[in-house]
Design an enzyme around this catalytic site. Structure first.
Site, PDB file in Angstrom:
ATOM      1  N   ARG A 154     -14.278  59.013 -55.247  1.00 57.45           N
ATOM      2  CA  ARG A 154     -13.837  60.384 -55.482  1.00 57.45           C
ATOM      3  C   ARG A 154     -12.765  60.386 -56.565  1.00 57.45           C
ATOM      4  O   ARG A 154     -12.050  59.402 -56.754  1.00 57.45           O
ATOM      5  CB  ARG A 154     -13.278  60.996 -54.197  1.00 57.45           C
ATOM      6  CG  ARG A 154     -14.253  61.005 -53.023  1.00 57.45           C
ATOM      7  CD  ARG A 154     -13.568  61.501 -51.761  1.00 57.45           C
ATOM      8  NE  ARG A 154     -14.477  61.570 -50.614  1.00 57.45           N
ATOM      9  CZ  ARG A 154     -14.647  60.597 -49.733  1.00 57.45           C
ATOM     10  NH1 ARG A 154     -13.958  59.470 -49.857  1.00 57.45           N
ATOM     11  NH2 ARG A 154     -15.489  60.740 -48.718  1.00 57.45           N
ATOM     12  N   LYS A 178     -10.404  59.291 -47.420  1.00 62.01           N
ATOM     13  CA  LYS A 178      -9.965  60.404 -46.594  1.00 62.01           C
ATOM     14  C   LYS A 178      -9.459  59.892 -45.249  1.00 62.01           C
ATOM     15  O   LYS A 178      -9.991  58.941 -44.687  1.00 62.01           O
ATOM     16  CB  LYS A 178     -11.123  61.387 -46.368  1.00 62.01           C
ATOM     17  CG  LYS A 178     -11.517  62.175 -47.615  1.00 62.01           C
ATOM     18  CD  LYS A 178     -12.589  63.198 -47.292  1.00 62.01           C
ATOM     19  CE  LYS A 178     -12.918  64.059 -48.494  1.00 62.01           C
ATOM     20  NZ  LYS A 178     -13.956  65.077 -48.172  1.00 62.01           N
ATOM     21  N   HIS A 249     -17.365  64.619 -59.568  1.00 62.16           N
ATOM     22  CA  HIS A 249     -18.207  64.607 -58.378  1.00 62.16           C
ATOM     23  C   HIS A 249     -19.673  64.432 -58.755  1.00 62.16           C
ATOM     24  O   HIS A 249     -20.449  63.836 -58.007  1.00 62.16           O
ATOM     25  CB  HIS A 249     -18.000  65.892 -57.582  1.00 62.16           C
ATOM     26  CG  HIS A 249     -18.009  65.676 -56.105  1.00 62.16           C
ATOM     27  ND1 HIS A 249     -17.176  64.776 -55.458  1.00 62.16           N
ATOM     28  CD2 HIS A 249     -18.766  66.245 -55.126  1.00 62.16           C
ATOM     29  CE1 HIS A 249     -17.406  64.804 -54.163  1.00 62.16           C
ATOM     30  NE2 HIS A 249     -18.367  65.670 -53.936  1.00 62.16           N
ATOM     31  N   ARG A 252     -20.255  60.869 -59.099  1.00 66.65           N
ATOM     32  CA  ARG A 252     -20.367  60.288 -57.755  1.00 66.65           C
ATOM     33  C   ARG A 252     -21.768  60.512 -57.197  1.00 66.65           C
ATOM     34  O   ARG A 252     -22.389  59.598 -56.645  1.00 66.65           O
ATOM     35  CB  ARG A 252     -19.305  60.921 -56.858  1.00 66.65           C
ATOM     36  CG  ARG A 252     -19.314  60.486 -55.390  1.00 66.65           C
ATOM     37  CD  ARG A 252     -18.053  61.047 -54.731  1.00 66.65           C
ATOM     38  NE  ARG A 252     -18.102  61.093 -53.283  1.00 66.65           N
ATOM     39  CZ  ARG A 252     -17.770  60.087 -52.473  1.00 66.65           C
ATOM     40  NH1 ARG A 252     -17.409  58.931 -52.982  1.00 66.65           N
ATOM     41  NH2 ARG A 252     -17.804  60.234 -51.166  1.00 66.65           N
ATOM     42  N   HIS A 275     -18.189  57.585 -46.470  1.00 68.78           N
ATOM     43  CA  HIS A 275     -18.531  58.700 -45.594  1.00 68.78           C
ATOM     44  C   HIS A 275     -18.410  58.299 -44.127  1.00 68.78           C
ATOM     45  O   HIS A 275     -18.806  57.200 -43.750  1.00 68.78           O
ATOM     46  CB  HIS A 275     -19.966  59.168 -45.848  1.00 68.78           C
ATOM     47  CG  HIS A 275     -20.121  59.943 -47.109  1.00 68.78           C
ATOM     48  ND1 HIS A 275     -21.283  59.977 -47.832  1.00 68.78           N
ATOM     49  CD2 HIS A 275     -19.248  60.732 -47.788  1.00 68.78           C
ATOM     50  CE1 HIS A 275     -21.126  60.747 -48.886  1.00 68.78           C
ATOM     51  NE2 HIS A 275     -19.895  61.207 -48.878  1.00 68.78           N
ATOM     52  N   TYR A 284     -25.168  64.027 -50.053  1.00 69.51           N
ATOM     53  CA  TYR A 284     -24.676  63.674 -51.370  1.00 69.51           C
ATOM     54  C   TYR A 284     -25.743  63.059 -52.256  1.00 69.51           C
ATOM     55  O   TYR A 284     -25.566  62.945 -53.460  1.00 69.51           O
ATOM     56  CB  TYR A 284     -23.521  62.661 -51.256  1.00 69.51           C
ATOM     57  CG  TYR A 284     -22.168  63.275 -51.111  1.00 69.51           C
ATOM     58  CD1 TYR A 284     -21.249  63.253 -52.151  1.00 69.51           C
ATOM     59  CD2 TYR A 284     -21.784  63.866 -49.920  1.00 69.51           C
ATOM     60  CE1 TYR A 284     -19.995  63.803 -52.022  1.00 69.51           C
ATOM     61  CE2 TYR A 284     -20.528  64.423 -49.769  1.00 69.51           C
ATOM     62  CZ  TYR A 284     -19.641  64.385 -50.817  1.00 69.51           C
ATOM     63  OH  TYR A 284     -18.401  64.928 -50.673  1.00 69.51           O
TER      64      TYR A 284
END
Length: 305
Positions: A154, A178, A249, A252, A275, A284
């Site tokens: 990211r 994250k 993105h 990605r 993820h 994605y």
């Protein structure tokens, strides 16, 4: 906060925010979104005469979500607001404020997912091979695009990298994702070479006393900001031409798609992208029909022609 909002609910939402920040370690973006969603619920509750958290029942919550739908909220917003209120009522139930948790009785709106724009493999190669890498900014920009596409990280993760996070000898980079989850991502040789060139001849030219350990720097020597990284990607794509305009993105998405088209299994791509669930990886990425037919022919007992 508006005076018309019931103080009891407002206090409960504020306390829930402290809980999310201190004990759940949610991202600032998620915290802001959830608190905004719950403040909207507070306002709706006030208009229908509910003034305490104990008045939240499934009928009121469904009516609030129906009002959101009638107001034209997107399915993505409705799904997030449903998730926010479920987390909130579960918290109230655990604390004994609600005798029963109405959250599980709420339906979950299905989010509409458009397939992301991605580069074809030849377009990605054309973009990266044609970047003007003259001077320190050019070296930085080439390294930024090579790492974004080569690792699938990211943009926020890229900008958060320190020099010691990347091991050019082993071809890996340590990424903080994250929720503070750390993962190790492979780095291909083109990206590693671009980073070497940046560290050797580019970064020393931009570094200042405020640079610290940041891997990528802005024009004034501070850590590169995600907004600046997005500008870099759009500008470099525009310079090359004949390549679809997309941001970090999109690179990605492209990386994940090309991994799958090259034969990577979905769970490996999940690990690379960071993820939490396989469902996110499926969203994605999208695989070409040709790749699917090839896999079917090779793997299905009735797939051979």
């Amino acid at each position: 906060m508006e005076d018309s909002e019931p103080a009891g609910l407002v206090d409960a939402v504020t306390e829930f925010g402290r809980h999310l920040r201190g004990e759940r370690d949610v991202s600032p973006h998620t915290l802001r979104a959830y608190q905004g969603d719950l403040r909207d619920l507070c306002g709706y509750a006030a208009r229908v005469g509910v003034t305490t958290p104990g008045g939240l029942d499934v009928g009121l919550l469904r009516a609030w979500l129906a009002h959101q739908h009638a107001s034209g909220r997107s399915r993505a917003t409705l799904a997030r607001r449903t998730a926010a209120v479920r987390a909130f009522t579960a918290h109230l139930h655990r604390r004994g404020i609600l005798a029963r948790d109405p959250g599980p009785l709420l339906g979950t709106p299905k989010r509409h997912r458009d397939l992301p724009v991605v580069l074809a493999q030849d377009e990605a190669a054309r973009l990266l091979d044609r970047i003007d890498a003259d001077g320190p900014v050019g070296l930085r920009d080439r390294a930024v695009l090579e790492v974004l596409y080569g690792t699938g990280v990211r943009v926020g993760e890229l900008c958060g990298l320190d020099i010691d996070d990347i091991d050019l000898g082993r071809g890996t980079v340590r990424v903080m994702g994250k929720g503070g989850k750390e993962r190790t991502v492979p780095v291909g040789e083109p990206a590693a070479e671009a980073v070497r060139d940046w560290l050797r001849a580019g970064r020393p030219e931009l570094a200042t006393g405020r640079s610290g350990p940041a891997l990528f720097l802005g024009a004034r020597g501070g850590r590169l900001h995600p907004t600046s990284a997005r500008r870099i990607v759009h500008a470099r794509i525009a310079e090359v031409g004949e390549v679809p305009d997309l941001g970090p993105h999109g690179l990605r998405h492209s990386a994940a798609t090309h991994l799958l088209e090259g034969g990577a299994d979905l769970r490996s791509v999940q690990e690379i992208l960071g993820h939490a669930s396989l469902q996110s990886t499926q969203i994605y990425t999208h695989v070409s029909p040709e790749r699917l037919r090839q896999v079917h022919r090779q793997a299905h007992p009735r797939g051979a022609e």
